[in-house]
Design an enzyme around this catalytic site. Sequence first.
Site, mmCIF file in Angstrom:
data_model
loop_
_atom_site.group_PDB
_atom_site.id
_atom_site.type_symbol
_atom_site.label_atom_id
_atom_site.label_comp_id
_atom_site.label_asym_id
_atom_site.label_seq_id
_atom_site.Cartn_x
_atom_site.Cartn_y
_atom_site.Cartn_z
ATOM 1 N N CYS A 212 33.549 -10.143 16.431
ATOM 2 C CA CYS A 212 33.803 -11.579 16.584
ATOM 3 C C CYS A 212 32.617 -12.343 16.008
ATOM 4 O O CYS A 212 31.471 -12.000 16.281
ATOM 5 C CB CYS A 212 33.984 -11.918 18.063
ATOM 6 S SG CYS A 212 34.334 -13.662 18.354
ATOM 7 N N LEU A 213 32.928 -13.370 15.235
ATOM 8 C CA LEU A 213 31.859 -14.163 14.632
ATOM 9 C C LEU A 213 31.019 -14.866 15.705
ATOM 10 O O LEU A 213 29.873 -15.226 15.449
ATOM 11 C CB LEU A 213 32.451 -15.191 13.653
ATOM 12 C CG LEU A 213 33.150 -14.562 12.421
ATOM 13 C CD1 LEU A 213 33.904 -15.632 11.639
ATOM 14 C CD2 LEU A 213 32.152 -13.844 11.524
ATOM 15 N N HIS B 268 43.507 -11.812 19.277
ATOM 16 C CA HIS B 268 42.061 -12.091 19.420
ATOM 17 C C HIS B 268 41.830 -13.607 19.316
ATOM 18 O O HIS B 268 41.098 -14.187 20.120
ATOM 19 C CB HIS B 268 41.305 -11.327 18.322
ATOM 20 C CG HIS B 268 39.844 -11.638 18.209
ATOM 21 N ND1 HIS B 268 38.854 -10.721 18.484
ATOM 22 C CD2 HIS B 268 39.184 -12.765 17.823
ATOM 23 C CE1 HIS B 268 37.667 -11.280 18.290
ATOM 24 N NE2 HIS B 268 37.839 -12.519 17.884
ATOM 25 N N GLU B 269 42.471 -14.234 18.327
ATOM 26 C CA GLU B 269 42.286 -15.690 18.133
ATOM 27 C C GLU B 269 42.915 -16.488 19.271
ATOM 28 O O GLU B 269 42.352 -17.481 19.726
ATOM 29 C CB GLU B 269 42.888 -16.144 16.800
ATOM 30 C CG GLU B 269 42.325 -15.474 15.552
ATOM 31 C CD GLU B 269 40.823 -15.433 15.487
ATOM 32 O OE1 GLU B 269 40.169 -16.298 16.096
ATOM 33 O OE2 GLU B 269 40.286 -14.523 14.841
ATOM 34 N N GLY C 191 39.521 -14.267 10.727
ATOM 35 C CA GLY C 191 40.165 -15.239 11.602
ATOM 36 C C GLY C 191 39.129 -16.178 12.182
ATOM 37 O O GLY C 191 37.941 -15.840 12.225
ATOM 38 N N GLN D 136 35.485 -22.081 18.048
ATOM 39 C CA GLN D 136 34.290 -21.404 17.518
ATOM 40 C C GLN D 136 33.411 -22.352 16.691
ATOM 41 O O GLN D 136 32.250 -22.059 16.447
ATOM 42 C CB GLN D 136 34.686 -20.183 16.675
ATOM 43 C CG GLN D 136 35.310 -19.070 17.525
ATOM 44 C CD GLN D 136 35.705 -17.875 16.680
ATOM 45 O OE1 GLN D 136 36.795 -17.848 16.111
ATOM 46 N NE2 GLN D 136 34.827 -16.899 16.578
ATOM 47 N N HIS E 79 40.741 -16.814 22.156
ATOM 48 C CA HIS E 79 39.718 -17.870 22.021
ATOM 49 C C HIS E 79 40.227 -19.204 22.576
ATOM 50 O O HIS E 79 39.463 -19.977 23.148
ATOM 51 C CB HIS E 79 39.327 -18.071 20.547
ATOM 52 C CG HIS E 79 38.293 -17.109 20.032
ATOM 53 N ND1 HIS E 79 37.034 -17.016 20.566
ATOM 54 C CD2 HIS E 79 38.332 -16.208 19.017
ATOM 55 C CE1 HIS E 79 36.337 -16.098 19.898
ATOM 56 N NE2 HIS E 79 37.094 -15.585 18.950
HETATM 57 O O1 GNR Z 1 36.275 -11.386 11.375
HETATM 58 C C1 GNR Z 1 36.803 -10.903 12.384
HETATM 59 N N1 GNR Z 1 37.210 -9.617 12.371
HETATM 60 C C2 GNR Z 1 37.982 -9.046 13.353
HETATM 61 C C3 GNR Z 1 38.103 -7.666 13.378
HETATM 62 C C4 GNR Z 1 38.880 -7.055 14.324
HETATM 63 C C5 GNR Z 1 39.541 -7.814 15.260
HETATM 64 C C6 GNR Z 1 39.417 -9.187 15.278
HETATM 65 C C7 GNR Z 1 38.646 -9.798 14.325
HETATM 66 S S1 GNR Z 1 38.518 -11.528 14.317
HETATM 67 C C8 GNR Z 1 36.943 -11.732 13.609
HETATM 68 C C9 GNR Z 1 36.639 -13.191 13.368
HETATM 69 C C10 GNR Z 1 36.595 -13.920 14.693
HETATM 70 O O2 GNR Z 1 35.690 -13.871 15.461
HETATM 71 N N2 GNR Z 1 37.650 -14.603 15.020
HETATM 72 O O3 GNR Z 1 37.725 -15.215 16.207
HETATM 73 NI NI NI Z 2 36.472 -14.083 17.532
#
Ligand code: GNR
Ligand code: NI
Length: 174
Positions: free
Chosen positions: A94-95, A136-137, A46, A51, A140
Amino acid sequence: MALRKILTEPNKILRQKSLPVEMVDKDLQNLMDDMLETMYAAPGIGLAAIQVGIPKRVIVLDIAQKEGTKKPIFLVNPEIIQKSKNNSTYEEGCLSVPGQFAEIDRPDRCYIKYLDYHGEKKEIKAEGMLSTCVQHEMDHLEGILFIDYLSKLKKTMIIKKLSKQKKAIERIVV
Ligand code: GNR
Ligand code: NI
């Protein structure tokens, strides 16, 4: 299409609240294409526009398991219309918080309304990993990161570590 640079903590831009998209046009589609390419390259499942430094309410996702079966989802102006009372726990990363992982509780099912890649109104039911990832997204878009759900001590330790790593990289570049 082009790869964009993913911002990492600590960075104030990641704490900005993203603004609604007014129109899904060619420029926005170009951003979504770049985001998808950047997400696959990372690799990640995601990515939110903030980001890559763009404060717009845009998300790309692909939680497809197998390689070669790409199932990208584009969410513009997503809104949660319902979420389950039941939670599930997943180990999140999270990246924008590289190398850090933690178990986070979130509703295990949610319904989202959004505009798709072509600006059409859509709804999806997200369950399991997709539910976690969508939330999660969407965090952000509000400037929230998964580390915000950890204890103050854990969060401080992670931010310190990332800050040190950043400074070390700066020294190499100079
Ligand atoms: O790549 C991602 N893996 C992930 C694993 C578990 C819960 C959420 C994520 S999202 C993350 C990529 C990211 O930072 N998206 O904002
Ligand atoms: Ni993230």
